[in-house]
Write an enzyme that holds these catalytic residues in place. Sequence first.
Site, PDB file in Angstrom:
ATOM      1  N   GLY A  42      -0.265 -44.169  -8.922  1.00  0.00           N
ATOM      2  CA  GLY A  42      -0.102 -42.859  -8.291  1.00  0.00           C
ATOM      3  C   GLY A  42      -1.476 -42.366  -7.894  1.00  0.00           C
TER       4      GLY A  42
ATOM      5  N   CYS B 153      -7.741 -14.929 -14.700  1.00  0.00           N
ATOM      6  CA  CYS B 153      -8.112 -14.136 -15.862  1.00  0.00           C
ATOM      7  C   CYS B 153      -8.059 -14.996 -17.108  1.00  0.00           C
ATOM      8  CB  CYS B 153      -7.169 -12.952 -15.991  1.00  0.00           C
ATOM      9  SG  CYS B 153      -7.315 -11.892 -14.567  1.00  0.00           S
TER      10      CYS B 153
ATOM     11  N   TYR C 179      -2.294 -35.012  -8.910  1.00  0.00           N
ATOM     12  CA  TYR C 179      -2.101 -34.099 -10.042  1.00  0.00           C
ATOM     13  C   TYR C 179      -2.823 -32.769  -9.859  1.00  0.00           C
ATOM     14  CZ  TYR C 179      -0.424 -38.508 -11.831  1.00  0.00           C
ATOM     15  OH  TYR C 179       0.254 -39.688 -11.952  1.00  0.00           O
TER      16      TYR C 179
HETATM   17  C1  PLP Z   1       2.463 -41.202 -14.362  1.00  0.00           C
HETATM   18  C2  PLP Z   1       3.080 -42.519 -14.240  1.00  0.00           C
HETATM   19  C3  PLP Z   1       2.586 -43.436 -13.306  1.00  0.00           C
HETATM   20  C4  PLP Z   1       1.405 -43.165 -12.430  1.00  0.00           C
HETATM   21  O1  PLP Z   1       0.233 -42.978 -13.154  1.00  0.00           O
HETATM   22  P1  PLP Z   1      -1.147 -42.903 -12.352  1.00  0.00           P
HETATM   23  O2  PLP Z   1      -2.144 -42.633 -13.432  1.00  0.00           O
HETATM   24  O3  PLP Z   1      -1.033 -41.803 -11.371  1.00  0.00           O
HETATM   25  O4  PLP Z   1      -1.327 -44.225 -11.702  1.00  0.00           O
HETATM   26  C5  PLP Z   1       3.236 -44.642 -13.197  1.00  0.00           C
HETATM   27  N1  PLP Z   1       4.315 -44.942 -13.942  1.00  0.00           N
HETATM   28  C6  PLP Z   1       4.806 -44.085 -14.859  1.00  0.00           C
HETATM   29  C7  PLP Z   1       5.994 -44.465 -15.642  1.00  0.00           C
HETATM   30  C8  PLP Z   1       4.214 -42.849 -15.040  1.00  0.00           C
HETATM   31  O5  PLP Z   1       4.701 -42.010 -15.952  1.00  0.00           O
END
Ligand code: PLP
Length: 463
Positions: free
Chosen positions: A322, A391, A421
Amino acid sequence: MSRSAHPAGPRHADVLPEGHHPAPPADLNRLDARIWSRTVDRNEDGVATVGGLDVTRLAEEFGTPAYILDEDDFRARCRAWADAFGPGADVFYAGKAFLSRAVVRWLHEEGLNLDVCSGGELLTALDAGMPADRIAFHGNNKSLEEIERAVRAGVGRIVLDSFQEIARVAHVAQGLGVRQRVLIRITVGVEAHTHEFIATAHEDQKFGLPLAGGQAAEGVRRALGLDGLELIGLHSHIGSQIFDTSGFEVAAHRVVGLLQQVRDEHGVELPEIDLGGGLGIAYTPDDDPREPRHIAKALHEIVTRECENAGLRPPRISVEPGRAIVGPTAFTLYEVGTIKPLPGLRTYVSVDGGMSDNIRTALYDAEYSVSLVSRVSDAAPMLSRVVGKHCESGDIVVKDAFLPADLAPGDLLAVPATGAYCRSMASNYNHALRPPVVAVRDGAARVIVRRETEEDLLRLDVG
Ligand SMILES: *Cc1c(COP(=O)(O)O)cnc(C)c1O
């Protein structure tokens, strides 16, 4: 510096040991290509540009704060991951990092698959035309409604996270007269070298069925016995912001151990393993992420070797980056409002956003970089802390930064590597209006998620 949070929270962690601050960078005006998206540059006037557009013009047209997303960079990273893993593997973009309909279309066009973990993410994916069979549905507590929606839509896989869910998905699928393809998420007892809040495969945690104690094996046994389920493999996700593959090595070893046990006990060779996401990116010059092709090669080798040792046919691999795809593609553009020098300490620079558009610094003690982007400056470096307008004294965007000493209200700052994120975790704290996401490409900019308006705020407040 330790990546773990101070138990009393970031407010108390800001008394840093003597000598903590690295020397200021040799050139404050330089935009380090390892941290900024690939079309970022400066024009002859010293104004930063992205996709051929000046940030000053972007700020005028779209306001600040704003997330500026480099579409070319996003697409290039999708292709790099897809090419690195090749046709024999599957890359799923983890939608929770940042999801919008435009992003879904780019993923589709670049041949990636998509992970979702809620009804809302599933809706966005389907609405933007992602074929359901290229969607994986995750989560540790999917509602019955979400499960029904996913099965009806025909999602390619559901990743099962508990005994209850194994039974629920089987029940729903059987009721609809289909066999749902599923994986079982297992926790393999690996803690990736990362921040404790975001490490997820040590066993004292909410996700997955633990390998230890036989729960994972029991989950497989149950899933294999249910008509509504077609168990295609095992899933493991060991953490976030990981820079080396040693954690994956241990995880793959243990996952393959369970594949072997499943073959011995049930005579079934499960055809897939999903190694999850968590690959790191550069937030500061100290971070040194590996290229997708190096990661792909290492993971293929690890799985192949483990399977050879176990006498198994190597399963098809999938991965779920991600952050590593979207993280580096965007920066947050802010305007400086106030500047408060604290002699002997540092200078507090307040910008027009903060923890409502980037909670990661407060939540994970995350480190970011920041640069003056509306001009260049020859002034001396000034030790600064970039803070928001909320705040809350923990409302910090960049904990330790060097900015030019002639910084003034009205200057534009940009914080790179905020693609993942940040918008997806943005809040309305203090009734802040969540910033827009503006995609730039080839000299054109367009809003892909618009800024919230005061009307939006009042619309939810029904009195
Ligand atoms: C959050 C998550 C990802 C992606 O993680 P990154 O750190 O953004 O690469 C992939 N698979 C699962 C199951 C996740 O919970």
